[in-house]
Write an enzyme that holds these catalytic residues in place. Structure first.
Site, short mmCIF file in Angstrom:
data_model
loop_
_atom_site.label_atom_id
_atom_site.label_comp_id
_atom_site.label_asym_id
_atom_site.label_seq_id
_atom_site.Cartn_x
_atom_site.Cartn_y
_atom_site.Cartn_z
N ASP A 27 0.84 -1.22 0.00
CA ASP A 27 0.00 0.00 0.00
C ASP A 27 0.87 1.26 0.00
O ASP A 27 0.62 2.20 -0.76
CB ASP A 27 -1.03 0.01 1.15
CG ASP A 27 -0.46 -0.16 2.54
OD1 ASP A 27 0.75 -0.44 2.69
OD2 ASP A 27 -1.25 0.02 3.51
N GLY A 51 -2.53 -8.45 13.79
CA GLY A 51 -2.47 -8.15 12.36
C GLY A 51 -3.85 -7.99 11.74
O GLY A 51 -4.00 -8.06 10.52
N SER A 95 -5.72 -5.24 12.49
CA SER A 95 -5.99 -3.80 12.54
C SER A 95 -6.89 -3.35 13.66
O SER A 95 -7.81 -2.55 13.46
CB SER A 95 -6.58 -3.32 11.22
OG SER A 95 -5.58 -3.24 10.29
N SER A 96 -6.61 -3.83 14.86
CA SER A 96 -7.33 -3.29 16.01
C SER A 96 -7.04 -1.79 16.11
O SER A 96 -7.89 -1.01 16.54
CB SER A 96 -6.92 -4.00 17.29
OG SER A 96 -5.54 -3.88 17.50
N ASP A 138 -5.36 -0.16 5.83
CA ASP A 138 -6.17 -0.54 7.00
C ASP A 138 -7.32 0.44 7.22
O ASP A 138 -8.47 0.05 7.39
CB ASP A 138 -5.30 -0.60 8.26
CG ASP A 138 -4.17 -1.60 8.13
OD1 ASP A 138 -4.18 -2.37 7.17
OD2 ASP A 138 -3.27 -1.57 8.98
N TYR A 196 9.06 -2.13 10.20
CA TYR A 196 8.08 -1.63 9.23
C TYR A 196 8.62 -0.34 8.59
O TYR A 196 8.66 -0.20 7.36
CB TYR A 196 6.74 -1.36 9.91
CG TYR A 196 5.63 -0.99 8.96
CD1 TYR A 196 4.77 -1.95 8.46
CD2 TYR A 196 5.46 0.34 8.53
CE1 TYR A 196 3.77 -1.61 7.56
CE2 TYR A 196 4.47 0.68 7.64
CZ TYR A 196 3.62 -0.29 7.16
OH TYR A 196 2.63 0.04 6.27
C1 GLA Z 1 0.11 -2.74 8.39
C2 GLA Z 1 -0.05 -1.32 7.87
C3 GLA Z 1 -0.68 -1.30 6.48
C4 GLA Z 1 0.03 -2.26 5.53
C5 GLA Z 1 0.23 -3.62 6.17
C6 GLA Z 1 1.08 -4.53 5.34
O1 GLA Z 1 -1.13 -3.34 8.62
O2 GLA Z 1 -0.83 -0.56 8.74
O3 GLA Z 1 -0.69 0.01 5.98
O4 GLA Z 1 1.24 -1.71 5.08
O5 GLA Z 1 0.83 -3.53 7.46
O6 GLA Z 1 0.46 -4.81 4.14
#
Ligand code: GLA
Length: 378
Positions: free
Chosen positions: A26, A113, A115-116, A161, A211
């Site tokens: 993304d 993973g 997205s809380s 997310d 990251y």
């Molecule tokens: C996390 C980040 C997203 C994306 C993913 C990996 O969830 O918040 O923006 O980069 O990692 O795809």
């Protein structure tokens, strides 16, 4: 948590998200294929007649701040998801926010993973927008939530997310172009397969720093390539054949990252086609390829995730499996034959416990609508 609500309250349900394919692209301007899910954070909002704000999370505890005073980054990590959003809203609509109470109750495991964090950010953004009638658009709410993560939390995340949490639709996947934010809704037709998440219940603390490092490595690759090819504005746009000509000009790691990004973008577009044509087995193969790339080229997996994907690979009833989200722990996403789901959960739990002495948890997910305000319950 028992909450007394009245008619002036706003209740927001904000979902987590899954991502079928298109990982770590993304922020490289690529395509992703996420969906909002039926596990949510619930938030109650109520206006107050002074400038004090009190946020109370069932799991994390409470904190207060004064909306009239400049907001500071907190030493308590989770508070920054809320403070960052409030700060973004204050800047977008100066003078429009007053004091409020917010109570938070979550069904989303943290660090899994799914997205809380985006669920929390987008829920706060939506709740305050509706409570104070601010008229911010969905895209503005998405951007405010994303920037909260950059400026207050310190993770330079992409848009996937927050976009999925806000724009998700029941029974649909979002094929999102992260460069233009154009998107297409795709029917989720996976029968006879179910989407099963296996939570490693590990969350290695490398996640945030690594990251940001991946992001920098991708920027490095792009800036070298752009010197010869200024037409590419994002790394995901660069075809694999062009990346390959940079093997000697990029450092080993940076080259591997670039290769992954280009391949993953192509894979995501192919995956969307396969799903639309009902070729779920073909799509599953791409999931395994994505995991291989994330583990070997992009290096964001960990032994626990690799173990679960390797286990799945040997089972014909699991047509696809890969790590999901930022990596270094969290969940694998699996496409599993419906009749095999329980058996798979059992055998994966046993094998995982034996290997790592950690309890595995599983979440069977369905897609759902994005963040929404519902009528207050009495
Ligand atoms: C996390 C980040 C997203 C994306 C993913 C990996 O969830 O918040 O923006 O980069 O990692 O795809």
């Amino acid at each position: 948590m028992t909450i007394n609500t009245n008619e002036s309250d706003i209740i927001v349900k904000s979902p987590g998200r899954i991502n079928l394919i298109g990982e770590h692209i993304d922020y490289n301007g690529g395509h992703v294929l996420p969906a909002a899910i039926d596990r949510k954070v619930t938030m109650w909002f109520r206006k107050k007649d002074n400038s004090l704000c009190r946020v109370n999370s069932e799991d994390e505890g409470a904190f207060t701040f004064d909306i009239k005073k400049p907001l500071q980054i907190s030493d308590t990590h989770w508070e920054n998801y809320v403070l960052g959003v409030v700060d973004g809203i204050v800047k977008a609509r100066p003078g429009k926010l007053g004091g409020f109470d917010c109570v938070i109750s979550s069904e989303l495991p943290i660090g899994a993973g799914i997205s809380s964090s985006a669920a929390l950010e987008c829920g706060v953004a939506k709740g305050l927008n509706d409570l104070f009638d601010l008229g911010l658009s969905n895209l503005e709410l998405i951007e405010i939530s994303r920037m909260a993560e950059h400026n207050f939390v310190g993770t330079k995340c992409g848009v996937m997310d927050q976009f999925a949490v806000t724009m998700g639709k029941r029974k649909k996947l979002l094929l999102l172009n992260c460069e233009t934010l154009d998107y297409k809704l795709i029917d989720v037709e996976f029968a006879p397969y179910k989407i099963l998440l296996l939570n490693t219940n590990v969350s290695h603390n490398l996640a945030s720093s690594e990251y940001n490092t991946r992001r920098e490595e991708c920027e490095q690759a792009l800036s070298v390539i752009q010197k010869d090819h200024p037409q590419y504005s994002f790394l995901a746009d660069v075809p694999e054949s062009v990346i390959e000509t940079y093997k000697e000009k990029l450092s080993g790691k940076v080259y591997q990252r670039a290769l992954f990004v280009s391949r993953e973008n192509a894979r995501t577009l192919k995956a969307a086609e396969l799903i639309q044509n009902g070729d779920i087995k073909g799509f599953g193969k791409l999931m395994y390829q994505t995991h291989e790339g994330l583990s070997k080229n992009y290096e964001v997996s960990c032994p626990e995730l690799d173990f679960l994907v390797d286990l799945a690979k040997d089972l014909p009833q699991v047509v696809g499996s890969r790590m999901m989200g930022g990596g270094f722990g969290g969940c694998t996403i699996n496409l599993v034959e419906e009749g095999f789901v329980n058996e798979f959960m059992d055998l994966a739990s046993k094998a995982y416990k034996e290997k790592f002495d950690i309890n595995l948890t599983s979440i069977l997910v369905a897609t759902s609508n994005g963040v929404e305000t519902i009528n207050s319950e009495s």
